[in-house]
Design a protein around this motif. Sequence first.
Motif, PDB file in Angstrom:
ATOM      1  N   HIS A  53       0.869  -1.177   0.000  1.00  0.00           N
ATOM      2  CA  HIS A  53       0.000   0.000   0.000  1.00  0.00           C
ATOM      3  C   HIS A  53       0.906   1.227   0.000  1.00  0.00           C
ATOM      4  N   VAL A  54       0.875   1.969  -1.104  1.00  0.00           N
ATOM      5  CA  VAL A  54       1.674   3.187  -1.239  1.00  0.00           C
ATOM      6  C   VAL A  54       0.729   4.382  -1.130  1.00  0.00           C
ATOM      7  N   THR A  55       1.107   5.361  -0.327  1.00  0.00           N
ATOM      8  CA  THR A  55       0.349   6.597  -0.184  1.00  0.00           C
ATOM      9  C   THR A  55       1.311   7.754  -0.420  1.00  0.00           C
ATOM     10  N   GLY A  56       0.945   8.662  -1.315  1.00  0.00           N
ATOM     11  CA  GLY A  56       1.842   9.786  -1.581  1.00  0.00           C
ATOM     12  C   GLY A  56       1.291  10.694  -2.641  1.00  0.00           C
ATOM     13  N   GLN A  57       2.179  11.106  -3.546  1.00  0.00           N
ATOM     14  CA  GLN A  57       1.776  12.001  -4.615  1.00  0.00           C
ATOM     15  C   GLN A  57       2.428  11.575  -5.916  1.00  0.00           C
ATOM     16  N   ILE A  58       1.735  11.906  -7.012  1.00  0.00           N
ATOM     17  CA  ILE A  58       2.286  11.659  -8.337  1.00  0.00           C
ATOM     18  C   ILE A  58       2.559  13.008  -8.979  1.00  0.00           C
ATOM     19  N   LYS A  59       3.728  13.127  -9.585  1.00  0.00           N
ATOM     20  CA  LYS A  59       4.115  14.372 -10.249  1.00  0.00           C
ATOM     21  C   LYS A  59       4.314  14.053 -11.726  1.00  0.00           C
ATOM     22  N   THR A  60       3.530  14.727 -12.576  1.00  0.00           N
ATOM     23  CA  THR A  60       3.648  14.563 -14.023  1.00  0.00           C
ATOM     24  C   THR A  60       3.823  15.937 -14.650  1.00  0.00           C
ATOM     25  N   SER A  61       3.936  15.966 -15.966  1.00  0.00           N
ATOM     26  CA  SER A  61       4.057  17.256 -16.651  1.00  0.00           C
ATOM     27  C   SER A  61       2.784  18.082 -16.495  1.00  0.00           C
ATOM     28  N   LEU A  62       1.673  17.446 -16.096  1.00  0.00           N
ATOM     29  CA  LEU A  62       0.408  18.163 -15.903  1.00  0.00           C
ATOM     30  C   LEU A  62       0.250  18.724 -14.493  1.00  0.00           C
ATOM     31  N   GLY A  63       1.130  18.333 -13.564  1.00  0.00           N
ATOM     32  CA  GLY A  63       1.044  18.816 -12.199  1.00  0.00           C
ATOM     33  C   GLY A  63       1.222  17.699 -11.187  1.00  0.00           C
ATOM     34  N   THR A  64       0.840  17.984  -9.941  1.00  0.00           N
ATOM     35  CA  THR A  64       0.994  17.054  -8.834  1.00  0.00           C
ATOM     36  C   THR A  64      -0.372  16.745  -8.244  1.00  0.00           C
ATOM     37  N   ALA A  65      -0.574  15.469  -7.873  1.00  0.00           N
ATOM     38  CA  ALA A  65      -1.853  15.065  -7.291  1.00  0.00           C
ATOM     39  C   ALA A  65      -1.611  13.964  -6.269  1.00  0.00           C
ATOM     40  N   PRO A  66      -2.482  13.865  -5.260  1.00  0.00           N
ATOM     41  CA  PRO A  66      -2.363  12.762  -4.301  1.00  0.00           C
ATOM     42  C   PRO A  66      -2.687  11.445  -5.002  1.00  0.00           C
ATOM     43  N   VAL A  67      -2.042  10.381  -4.532  1.00  0.00           N
ATOM     44  CA  VAL A  67      -2.250   9.079  -5.161  1.00  0.00           C
ATOM     45  C   VAL A  67      -2.083   7.969  -4.138  1.00  0.00           C
ATOM     46  N   GLU A  68      -2.779   6.878  -4.370  1.00  0.00           N
ATOM     47  CA  GLU A  68      -2.591   5.652  -3.597  1.00  0.00           C
ATOM     48  C   GLU A  68      -2.461   4.504  -4.566  1.00  0.00           C
ATOM     49  N   LEU A  69      -1.663   3.542  -4.191  1.00  0.00           N
ATOM     50  CA  LEU A  69      -1.546   2.293  -4.935  1.00  0.00           C
ATOM     51  C   LEU A  69      -1.854   1.168  -3.963  1.00  0.00           C
ATOM     52  N   LEU A  70      -2.868   0.406  -4.289  1.00  0.00           N
ATOM     53  CA  LEU A  70      -3.186  -0.791  -3.521  1.00  0.00           C
ATOM     54  C   LEU A  70      -2.840  -1.967  -4.406  1.00  0.00           C
ATOM     55  N   GLY A  71      -1.936  -2.816  -3.931  1.00  0.00           N
ATOM     56  CA  GLY A  71      -1.514  -3.902  -4.790  1.00  0.00           C
ATOM     57  C   GLY A  71      -0.939  -5.083  -4.042  1.00  0.00           C
ATOM     58  N   ARG A  72      -0.331  -5.949  -4.836  1.00  0.00           N
ATOM     59  CA  ARG A  72       0.329  -7.148  -4.316  1.00  0.00           C
ATOM     60  C   ARG A  72       1.701  -7.222  -4.969  1.00  0.00           C
ATOM     61  N   PHE A  73       2.597  -7.964  -4.338  1.00  0.00           N
ATOM     62  CA  PHE A  73       3.950  -8.040  -4.879  1.00  0.00           C
ATOM     63  C   PHE A  73       4.518  -9.446  -4.758  1.00  0.00           C
ATOM     64  N   LEU A  74       5.574  -9.652  -5.515  1.00  0.00           N
ATOM     65  CA  LEU A  74       6.356 -10.880  -5.476  1.00  0.00           C
ATOM     66  C   LEU A  74       7.815 -10.471  -5.603  1.00  0.00           C
ATOM     67  N   LEU A  75       8.660 -10.923  -4.704  1.00  0.00           N
ATOM     68  CA  LEU A  75      10.097 -10.667  -4.790  1.00  0.00           C
ATOM     69  C   LEU A  75      10.801 -12.005  -4.841  1.00  0.00           C
ATOM     70  N   ARG A  76      11.383 -12.310  -5.972  1.00  0.00           N
ATOM     71  CA  ARG A  76      12.105 -13.561  -6.169  1.00  0.00           C
ATOM     72  C   ARG A  76      13.376 -13.300  -6.960  1.00  0.00           C
ATOM     73  N   HIS A  77      14.474 -13.849  -6.487  1.00  0.00           N
ATOM     74  CA  HIS A  77      15.747 -13.792  -7.207  1.00  0.00           C
ATOM     75  C   HIS A  77      16.079 -12.373  -7.661  1.00  0.00           C
ATOM     76  N   ASP A  78      15.940 -11.415  -6.748  1.00  0.00           N
ATOM     77  CA  ASP A  78      16.269 -10.013  -7.001  1.00  0.00           C
ATOM     78  C   ASP A  78      15.403  -9.348  -8.070  1.00  0.00           C
ATOM     79  N   THR A  79      14.237  -9.910  -8.362  1.00  0.00           N
ATOM     80  CA  THR A  79      13.270  -9.282  -9.253  1.00  0.00           C
ATOM     81  C   THR A  79      12.019  -8.954  -8.456  1.00  0.00           C
ATOM     82  N   LEU A  80      11.659  -7.670  -8.428  1.00  0.00           N
ATOM     83  CA  LEU A  80      10.459  -7.214  -7.748  1.00  0.00           C
ATOM     84  C   LEU A  80       9.349  -7.051  -8.774  1.00  0.00           C
TER      85      LEU A  80
END
Length: 159
Positions: free
Chosen positions: A111-138
């Motif tokens: 769960h990432v909470t923060g902001q996204i900055k693009t050429s159009l400006g900055t906005a609050p953002v959240e990412l809800l997801g899942r992950f796998l870390l194996r053999h140094d690959t995220l």
Amino acid sequence: MRQEVGWALALGVAAAALLAACKGSTSPHQPTPCPTYSGGLSTGDSLFGLYHMVSYCLDTLPAYGPPVDTGHVILKKTTSADSFIAVIATAGQPPDTISGTYTHPLPDSIHVTGQIKTSLGTAPVELLGRFLLRHDTLSVSGRLSLSAQPLSFQGARAP
């Protein structure tokens, strides 16, 4: 006459290519969604580190990656909160950056909470997801709160 034969040949080649691509199917093309990941950490491993982008996908395949699209993700452990920075850049365009804090409730959520900055400006953002870390690959998959489009990212841990 010669021009008509040329156009007929071009149309015939295009039709043959289309038929080969569709393999005779009469159903409409169905886009393939971005891959999804789950599984968490390898035993004794840590998420912290720098990962160079291998590929990323937004909404549907195909995935994007080097050399045209480049980027990285940095996951740091700090005393106040674990920090997250992701930078993705397409050649000739300014980079997009997502920065903030993250948590990863067991076994494989992120769960990432923060902001996204693009050429159009900055906005609050959240990412809800899942992950796998194996053999140094995220590998991470989830949805951004701004668009609700699925996304995925794969990165290789930097030495």
